[in-house]
Scaffold this active site. Sequence first.
Site, PDB file in Angstrom:
ATOM      1  N   THR A  19       0.724  -1.225   0.163  1.00  0.00           N
ATOM      2  CA  THR A  19       0.032  -0.117  -0.057  1.00  0.00           C
ATOM      3  C   THR A  19       0.839   1.223  -0.024  1.00  0.00           C
ATOM      4  OG1 THR A  19      -1.599  -1.151   0.963  1.00  0.00           O
ATOM      5  CG2 THR A  19      -1.778   1.144   1.250  1.00  0.00           C
TER       6      THR A  19
ATOM      7  N   SER B  75       1.682  -7.806  -0.701  1.00  0.00           N
ATOM      8  CA  SER B  75       2.696  -8.566  -0.201  1.00  0.00           C
ATOM      9  C   SER B  75       1.984  -9.881   0.484  1.00  0.00           C
ATOM     10  CB  SER B  75       2.808  -7.970   1.409  1.00  0.00           C
ATOM     11  OG  SER B  75       1.887  -7.636   2.205  1.00  0.00           O
TER      12      SER B  75
ATOM     13  N   LYS C 234       0.479  -7.397  12.855  1.00  0.00           N
ATOM     14  CA  LYS C 234      -0.719  -6.294  12.433  1.00  0.00           C
ATOM     15  C   LYS C 234      -1.982  -6.915  13.383  1.00  0.00           C
ATOM     16  CE  LYS C 234      -2.792  -4.930   8.326  1.00  0.00           C
ATOM     17  NZ  LYS C 234      -3.189  -4.934   6.854  1.00  0.00           N
TER      18      LYS C 234
ATOM     19  N   GLU D 114       3.517 -26.858  29.169  1.00  0.00           N
ATOM     20  CA  GLU D 114       2.608 -27.456  30.152  1.00  0.00           C
ATOM     21  C   GLU D 114       3.079 -28.929  30.413  1.00  0.00           C
ATOM     22  OE1 GLU D 114      -1.464 -27.301  28.368  1.00  0.00           O
ATOM     23  OE2 GLU D 114      -1.131 -28.694  27.133  1.00  0.00           O
TER      24      GLU D 114
HETATM   25  N1  ASP Z   1      -2.622  -5.843   0.782  1.00  0.00           N
HETATM   26  C1  ASP Z   1      -1.543  -4.905   1.024  1.00  0.00           C
HETATM   27  C2  ASP Z   1      -0.266  -5.571   1.207  1.00  0.00           C
HETATM   28  O1  ASP Z   1      -0.199  -6.001   2.092  1.00  0.00           O
HETATM   29  C3  ASP Z   1      -1.937  -4.212   2.143  1.00  0.00           C
HETATM   30  C4  ASP Z   1      -1.012  -3.168   2.845  1.00  0.00           C
HETATM   31  O2  ASP Z   1       0.365  -3.008   2.272  1.00  0.00           O
HETATM   32  O3  ASP Z   1      -1.334  -2.317   3.853  1.00  0.00           O
HETATM   33  O4  ASP Z   1       0.463  -5.497   0.128  1.00  0.00           O
END
Ligand code: ASP
Length: 326
Positions: free
Chosen positions: A14, A60, A166, A282
């Site tokens: 992004t 990604s 994330k 455990e």
């Molecule tokens: N779908 C995007 C990616 O991971 C999301 C981002 O970059 O925030 O490439």
Amino acid sequence: MRDASILVLATGGTIAGQAGSATRRDYRPGQIDIGTFLKEFATLDLPARMEGRQIANIDSANIGPAIWRDLHDHISGAIADPACDSVIITHGTDTAEETAFLLDLTLPSTKPVVLVGAMRPADAVGADGLRNFANAVRAAADPEAPGRGVLLVMGDQVLSARDARKAKTTGSGAFEGFPRGAVALANPASLDWLQPQWRLGEAARWNFPSEFPEVPILYAYAGQTARNVTCLVEAGAKGIVLAGLGDGNAPDEVREALADAARQDVVVVRATRVDEGLVDREPQDDANGFVAARALGPAKARILLQVLIANGVTDPAAVQEAFSKR
Ligand code: ASP
């Protein structure tokens, strides 16, 4: 003092995304090339010299072993090059935690390596990419950045690769750290470390895998049956990460099937599907041959397990030791 010399490896996401309108919801990641991005960055006038290299320009979701290997090769070259001070990787946020942790495990911590992404495309109102990048430059150029492993900058936080995840689907504050929160606070004008370096001068912990073994993640749920496990073993899994209930639990028949898998030399790691918290050993783990993921969530536990298996480490006690090391 001379300006820091930074190699920027661009992979898309992004931060390089465009919607074609400042208010449109959908957009395409990986549209802007690194030359154009760095030209815009130059207008901020930060004290750093940049060399940009386009490794990929993709969402990604599609990053995996081939690009990881390419990144590792470029960064290893930069670490060996006295003219290069640090490396920044621009990356989509969806899998940034996996790439960051893999590099953290397989690179020396002698020069800063910083991943950075954005939650809003470059042409969106309130785009966060350029600010996050400026913060990443602050972190990468800082004389106290080495000795902290790979870092991830999102918003005004610097997180360690081992802690970062994330935690939200949208919004500029989407990343959190566990068990440590931010290791530094950054803004385009300054940077404050919140703790001393913890990996000073450390060599790479593991060799970069020549092949990535098959390690699926099994998401646990009420009513799950053993067949979920046997399918994975029949398909050739070398390891299984359980995204378990609570602190790494599963229905009895699933747990028994996983113990059977462990007896067939499949390495089984118990993590959790819960957002945060330790999964500790455990008493039954010894008999079952299981490993506890400790603070690592399923995605990062999978990366560590792949690296360990590729490095010939499959004995549950040795695997546990690697999971317990910070
Ligand atoms: N779908 C995007 C990616 O991971 C999301 C981002 O970059 O925030 O490439």
